[in-house]
Design a protein around this motif. Structure first.
Motif, PDB file in Angstrom:
ATOM      1  N   ILE A 258       5.810   3.262 -12.832  1.00 16.50           N
ATOM      2  CA  ILE A 258       6.063   2.497 -11.821  1.00 16.50           C
ATOM      3  C   ILE A 258       6.756   3.008 -10.742  1.00 16.50           C
ATOM      4  O   ILE A 258       7.065   2.155  -9.953  1.00 16.50           O
ATOM      5  CB  ILE A 258       7.243   1.692 -12.937  1.00 16.50           C
ATOM      6  N   LYS A 259       7.769   4.036 -11.353  1.00 12.47           N
ATOM      7  CA  LYS A 259       8.009   4.382  -9.177  1.00 12.47           C
ATOM      8  C   LYS A 259       6.762   5.319  -8.722  1.00 12.47           C
ATOM      9  O   LYS A 259       6.811   5.458  -7.773  1.00 12.47           O
ATOM     10  CB  LYS A 259       8.909   5.809 -10.245  1.00 12.47           C
ATOM     11  N   PHE A 260       5.920   5.254  -9.634  1.00 13.04           N
ATOM     12  CA  PHE A 260       4.808   6.084  -8.408  1.00 13.04           C
ATOM     13  C   PHE A 260       4.297   4.545  -7.472  1.00 13.04           C
ATOM     14  O   PHE A 260       4.202   5.250  -6.697  1.00 13.04           O
ATOM     15  CB  PHE A 260       3.507   6.353  -9.264  1.00 13.04           C
ATOM     16  N   CYS A 261       4.101   3.853  -8.403  1.00 11.31           N
ATOM     17  CA  CYS A 261       3.274   2.439  -7.616  1.00 11.31           C
ATOM     18  C   CYS A 261       4.269   2.025  -6.842  1.00 11.31           C
ATOM     19  O   CYS A 261       4.155   1.412  -5.609  1.00 11.31           O
ATOM     20  CB  CYS A 261       3.088   1.481  -8.407  1.00 11.31           C
ATOM     21  N   TYR A 262       6.002   2.280  -7.542  1.00 11.77           N
ATOM     22  CA  TYR A 262       6.931   1.715  -6.247  1.00 11.77           C
ATOM     23  C   TYR A 262       7.244   2.497  -4.887  1.00 11.77           C
ATOM     24  O   TYR A 262       7.238   1.738  -3.708  1.00 11.77           O
ATOM     25  CB  TYR A 262       8.345   2.035  -7.319  1.00 11.77           C
ATOM     26  N   ASN A 263       6.334   3.836  -4.745  1.00  7.63           N
ATOM     27  CA  ASN A 263       6.542   4.596  -3.806  1.00  7.63           C
ATOM     28  C   ASN A 263       5.035   3.964  -2.936  1.00  7.63           C
ATOM     29  O   ASN A 263       5.466   3.937  -1.448  1.00  7.63           O
ATOM     30  CB  ASN A 263       6.642   5.866  -4.192  1.00  7.63           C
TER      31      ASN A 263
END
Length: 283
Positions: A258-263
Motif C-alpha cells: 500500500i505504501k509503495f502504491c501510494y508513492n
C-alpha cells in the motif's frame, strides 16, 4: 484467519431501537417505549460504544428496555430471522473456509487471526467497527454468498490496515489496493474466472498499479502476458521497453505494498527497505 459469527442480543436490540424501523409494527413499539421510558431510552443511546468495545462481557446499567423488547413478538420474529442468517453464514464459511483462508494468507502475507462477526439484521445493510477495537466487526447485509464473505474480509482487512496506516492521505490508496487484491484477485482465485473489472473513476490508476500488483503476487515478467489476457488488461507492446521491474515487491506484505502504491500514484516512487515493517514492531 478465522471467522466466528455471533448473534449478540444487546447489539441486535440497540440497532433495532436506534436505526431505521424495519416494519410499522417495530416502529409503533419503539414509539410506545419512547413515550413511557424517555430517560432510559436516551441513556441507552450512549451505551453503543460500551457494547461494541466488549459485547461478550457487556452488562447494561439498566436492562428495562432490553427486557421489554425481548418479550415482544416483533422482536422474537426478528431474532429467529437473524438466527437463520447466522446459521447460513456459518455453514457457508465452514464449507469454504480452508480454501478462502489459504488464498487470503497468500495474497495479504499477514496473519489476521480470529475475528468475531457480530451480526445484526441483514436488512439494515450495514457494517460498523471501532478503528482500534479488538478483532470484531458489526455486520448485517442480505445474502449468504461468496460475495458476502469477500465483503466481510474486505472490511476486516481495511480495519487491520487502518490500525497500522492511520494517515488519512492513504485512504484512497487503501481502498484501491483492497479492491484489486480482494474483490478482484481473491474472487478470481476462488471462482476460477477473472473478476477484474473497470470503473470510470479509478480505471487509469488501477491499470497503472496492475503490473506492480503482479510482481507483489510473485508473477514473473515473462508470465505477464498470461495475466494481461486473463484480466483483459490491455497494454501497448512498448510497455516492456520502459517498464522497471522492482523484484523486491514480492517480499512485501499488504502494508508495504500500500505504501509503495501510494508513492507510485503520487509520483514519488522509491524503494526503501525500511518499509518492511513487521506487525509486532508497530503495535
Amino acid at each position: 484467519m478465522d471467522l466466528k459469527f455471533i448473534l449478540n442480543e444487546y447489539i441486535l436490540i440497540w440497532n433495532l431501537l436506534f436505526k431505521r424501523s424495519l416494519s410499522k409494527e417495530l416502529n409503533d413499539k419503539k414509539q410506545k417505549i419512547w413515550m413511557n421510558y424517555k430517560k432510559e431510552y436516551n441513556e441507552l443511546y450512549n451505551e453503543k460504544i460500551s457494547i461494541l468495545k466488549d459485547p461478550i462481557n457487556y452488562i447494561p446499567t439498566d436492562d428495562t428496555i432490553y427486557n421489554i423488547i425481548k418479550e415482544d413478538e416483533v422482536y422474537i420474529d426478528i431474532y429467529e430471522y437473524c438466527t437463520k442468517y447466522k446459521l447460513n453464514l456459518s455453514k457457508y464459511w465452514d464449507i469454504n473456509k480452508k480454501n478462502i483462508v489459504s488464498e487470503i494468507k497468500e495474497i495479504t502475507k499477514i496473519d489476521i487471526g480470529c475475528y468475531n462477526i457480530l451480526l445484526i439484521d441483514p436488512r439494515f445493510n450495514f457494517i460498523e467497527y471501532l478503528k482500534n477495537s479488538d478483532k470484531q466487526i458489526c455486520y448485517g447485509k442480505e445474502s449468504t454468498t461468496l460475495d458476502t464473505i469477500i465483503d466481510i474480509v474486505y472490511n476486516i482487512l481495511k480495519k487491520e490496515i487502518l490500525n497500522i496506516i492511520s494517515d488519512k492521505e492513504y485512504i484512497k490508496t487503501i481502498d484501491l489496493v483492497l479492491e484489486l487484491l480482494i474483490k478482484n484477485e481473491l474472487k478470481t482465485r476462488l471462482t476460477g474466472k477473472s473478476n477484474y473489472y473497470y470503473d470510470i473513476k479509478n480505471n487509469f490508476i488501477k491499470k497503472e498499479i496492475y503490473p506492480y500488483l503482479l510482481i507483489y503476487l510473485g508473477i514473473k515478467l515473462e508470465d505477464f502476458d498470461n495475466f494481461f489476457r486473463r484480466d483483459n488488461v490491455l497494454f501497448d507492446s512498448r510497455f516492456y521497453d520502459d517498464f522497471y521491474y522492482p523484484e523486491d515487491l514480492k517480499n512485501y506484505n499488504i502494508y508495504n505494498f500500500i505504501k509503495f502504491c501510494y508513492n507510485k500514484i503520487n509520483n514519488n516512487y522509491y524503494i526503501n527497505n525500511n518499509l518492511n515493517i513487521r506487525i509486532e514492531e508497530v503495535i
